[in-house]
Scaffold this active site. Structure first.
Site, PDB file in Angstrom:
ATOM      1  N   SER A   1      16.567 -11.149  -3.958  1.00  0.00           N
ATOM      2  CA  SER A   1      15.757 -12.298  -3.556  1.00  0.00           C
ATOM      3  C   SER A   1      14.784 -12.742  -4.648  1.00  0.00           C
ATOM      4  O   SER A   1      14.357 -13.900  -4.657  1.00  0.00           O
ATOM      5  CB  SER A   1      14.986 -11.966  -2.275  1.00  0.00           C
ATOM      6  OG  SER A   1      14.172 -10.825  -2.451  1.00  0.00           O
TER       7      SER A   1
ATOM      8  N   ASP B   1       3.296 -11.271   2.293  1.00  0.00           N
ATOM      9  CA  ASP B   1       4.346 -11.104   1.272  1.00  0.00           C
ATOM     10  C   ASP B   1       3.688 -11.093  -0.106  1.00  0.00           C
ATOM     11  O   ASP B   1       3.253 -12.137  -0.612  1.00  0.00           O
ATOM     12  CB  ASP B   1       5.352 -12.246   1.380  1.00  0.00           C
ATOM     13  CG  ASP B   1       6.490 -12.135   0.375  1.00  0.00           C
ATOM     14  OD1 ASP B   1       6.438 -11.258  -0.501  1.00  0.00           O
ATOM     15  OD2 ASP B   1       7.441 -12.949   0.463  1.00  0.00           O
TER      16      ASP B   1
ATOM     17  N   HIS C   1       7.374 -11.743  -3.394  1.00  0.00           N
ATOM     18  CA  HIS C   1       7.952 -12.988  -3.896  1.00  0.00           C
ATOM     19  C   HIS C   1       6.848 -13.888  -4.443  1.00  0.00           C
ATOM     20  O   HIS C   1       5.668 -13.523  -4.405  1.00  0.00           O
ATOM     21  CB  HIS C   1       8.749 -13.673  -2.781  1.00  0.00           C
ATOM     22  CG  HIS C   1       9.860 -12.814  -2.251  1.00  0.00           C
ATOM     23  ND1 HIS C   1       9.711 -11.998  -1.140  1.00  0.00           N
ATOM     24  CD2 HIS C   1      11.118 -12.607  -2.694  1.00  0.00           C
ATOM     25  CE1 HIS C   1      10.829 -11.330  -0.924  1.00  0.00           C
ATOM     26  NE2 HIS C   1      11.697 -11.680  -1.853  1.00  0.00           N
TER      27      HIS C   1
END
Length: 490
Positions: A217, A466, A469
């Protein structure tokens, strides 16, 4: 290049006897480094000349013979030719102009300063010069060493809200992040500049080509960044995105160019290959199986791999299970190794595949390790907050997070090095340390949540923040500027 010289420009030329050097010209201007000797022959247009200076019956205002006058005209024309050839560019900005040539490292800057404090500037960067310095023997600048500079003029490179191809897990503005200061930090290497991004130039490089990002990802994050960087320069109806299992494709029809992302987080076949459902307690790789994944990228002209995140230990006792053989053949065997050993197994298999199947013309890149900022104590914060509410980068240019593993990138370089003897070069994109400073640039809670939040999570936002990312626009744009520099210059 066509040159047009205004009749009002005062042209100064000195044709000196070389035996006397520059001192032989009494009006030599040492500051400018140009030789000056005034002449009025070209200083005024014909309608402003005195009667005796015009027409076929004009009288010379000097006591020289006609032959001497002809010599003066020839000398003037020859001097003008030398001046135009040397300066390369002469623009009219008033009655008196001065030309200054400034040669700097890796780019040539031509400034024409004029009366009235007006300035016109033409900059020849390494891009326009075709990377002229690359063959000069000068040491190449290390783009990865530098600092973050706040710049709300040239940054960001695109609008996250207007990019129709941005992925929801990194579309922070869309999901409520109103403080967009993180978008305005520009990476400034020491001793040089990152080449300014030109979407059209990159698309021309990709014309009739296929570029594939292969990995997890984080690599998808970088893929989404690059798509947003180019898509605004492509008219509607001439671009599209499509999903096909593990493959996401962006197509620019006018250029017959494709920018793909292929989900393969552990490079080899594994029990995490499903692009949607891949969170498993025990990770298993098949040590001898890469062909299924490789069939999706074997015809690529440009390959960008990234495989670090899934090899990191999430807990102290975490290990990788490695399967040899097959159940069908009855020789299946399961081993358990340290995560870094599994990483080596995967990269050695990839190296073998590249050696056998990749043409020398294929450009191959292996992206650096992307830091996570889960432990705030690394930078003096409270671990319970993770990276939540961080609003600025860590200012220390030499900062290295205690939980960031720099050794894996070195390991990748060692494994790929033998390919050089076969004429295959794998370029490591070294952006780990510069990303380590950016504790402010993660989505935290401002992203699409693919599962409903629990009451406990809502009560404690940092529990689901998060910090892995990256928001877009943001840090991955710089990773792609590194990639762009290699693609258009090397």
């Amino acid at each position: 290049m066509t040159m047009k010289v205004s009749p009002r420009v005062s042209v100064h030329v000195c044709l000196c006897n070389t035996r006397h050097g520059k001192e032989g010209c009494p009006q030599y201007n040492k500051r400018e480094g140009l030789t000056h000797l005034s002449t009025t022959a070209a200083a005024y247009p014909p309608h402003k000349m005195k009667p005796e200076q015009q027409g076929g019956h004009a009288k010379m205002s000097t006591s020289s013979s006609p032959l001497v006058g002809l010599r003066a005209v020839v000398s003037f024309l020859f001097g003008l030719f030398i001046l135009v050839s040397t300066a390369s560019l002469l623009m009219d900005r008033g009655r008196e102009s001065q030309v200054q040539l400034a040669v700097e490292h890796r780019h040539l800057e031509v400034r024409v300063a004029a009366a009235g404090n007006q300035e016109s500037q033409v900059r020849w960067t390494g891009e326009l010069m075709g990377e002229a310095a690359s063959g000069s023997g000068e040491k190449e600048c290390d783009l990865s060493v530098g600092r973050w500079v706040y710049d709300n003029t040239s940054q960001p490179l695109y609008s996250g809200r207007n990019c129709s191809f941005i992925l929801d897990e990194v579309a922070c503005e869309k999901y409520g992040q109103n403080d967009t200061k993180y978008q305005h930090w520009r990476w400034q290497p020491d001793g040089c500049d990152l080449q300014r991004f030109n979407a059209t130039k990159l698309l021309e490089k990709l014309r009739n080509k296929r570029m594939v990002f292969v990995g997890d990802s984080i690599n998808r994050n970088q893929w989404s960044s690059l798509v947003c960087m180019v898509e605004s320069s492509i008219p509607e109806g001439l671009k599209m995105r499509e999903y096909n299992g593990s493959l996401i494709s962006f197509k620019a029809f006018e250029y017959n160019a494709t920018i793909d992302f292929y989900w393969s987080p552990l490079i080899l076949e594994s029990n995490s290959d499903n692009p949607i459902i891949h969170r498993v307690e025990y990770r298993i790789i098949r040590a001898e199986k890469i062909e299924k994944h490789a069939s999706a990228w074997s015809n690529a002209d440009i390959l960008v791999f990234n495989s670090y995140l899934w090899w990191r230990k999430q807990r102290a006792d975490m290990r990788m299970k490695v399967m040899y053989g097959t159940f069908e053949d009855g020789d299946a065997k399961l081993d358990e190794v340290e995560m870094v050993e599994g990483f080596e197994i995967a990269l050695k298999k990839l190296t073998g595949w590249l050696e056998t199947n990749i043409a020398n013309k294929t450009k191959i890149y292996f992206a650096g390790s992307s830091p996570t900022h889960t432990w705030a104590s690394d930078w003096g914060g409270d671990d319970s907050n993770k990276c939540l509410n961080e609003t600025e980068p860590i200012p220390d240019a030499g900062y290295k997070g205690a939980t960031t593993d720099y050794s894996m990138m070195d390991k990748a370089g060692e494994i790929f090095r033998p390919l050089e003897k076969k004429g295959i070069h794998v370029q490591i994109l070294n952006f780990t340390q510069l990303s380590d400073n950016r504790i402010d640039a993660h989505p935290t809670i401002f992203r699409r949540q693919f599962a409903p939040l629990t009451a406990e999570q809502i009560a404690n936002p940092s529990s689901y923040a998060d910090c892995t990312h990256w928001c877009l626009p943001g840090v991955p744009d710089v990773w792609n500027l590194f990639l762009y520099s290699y693609l258009v210059q090397k």
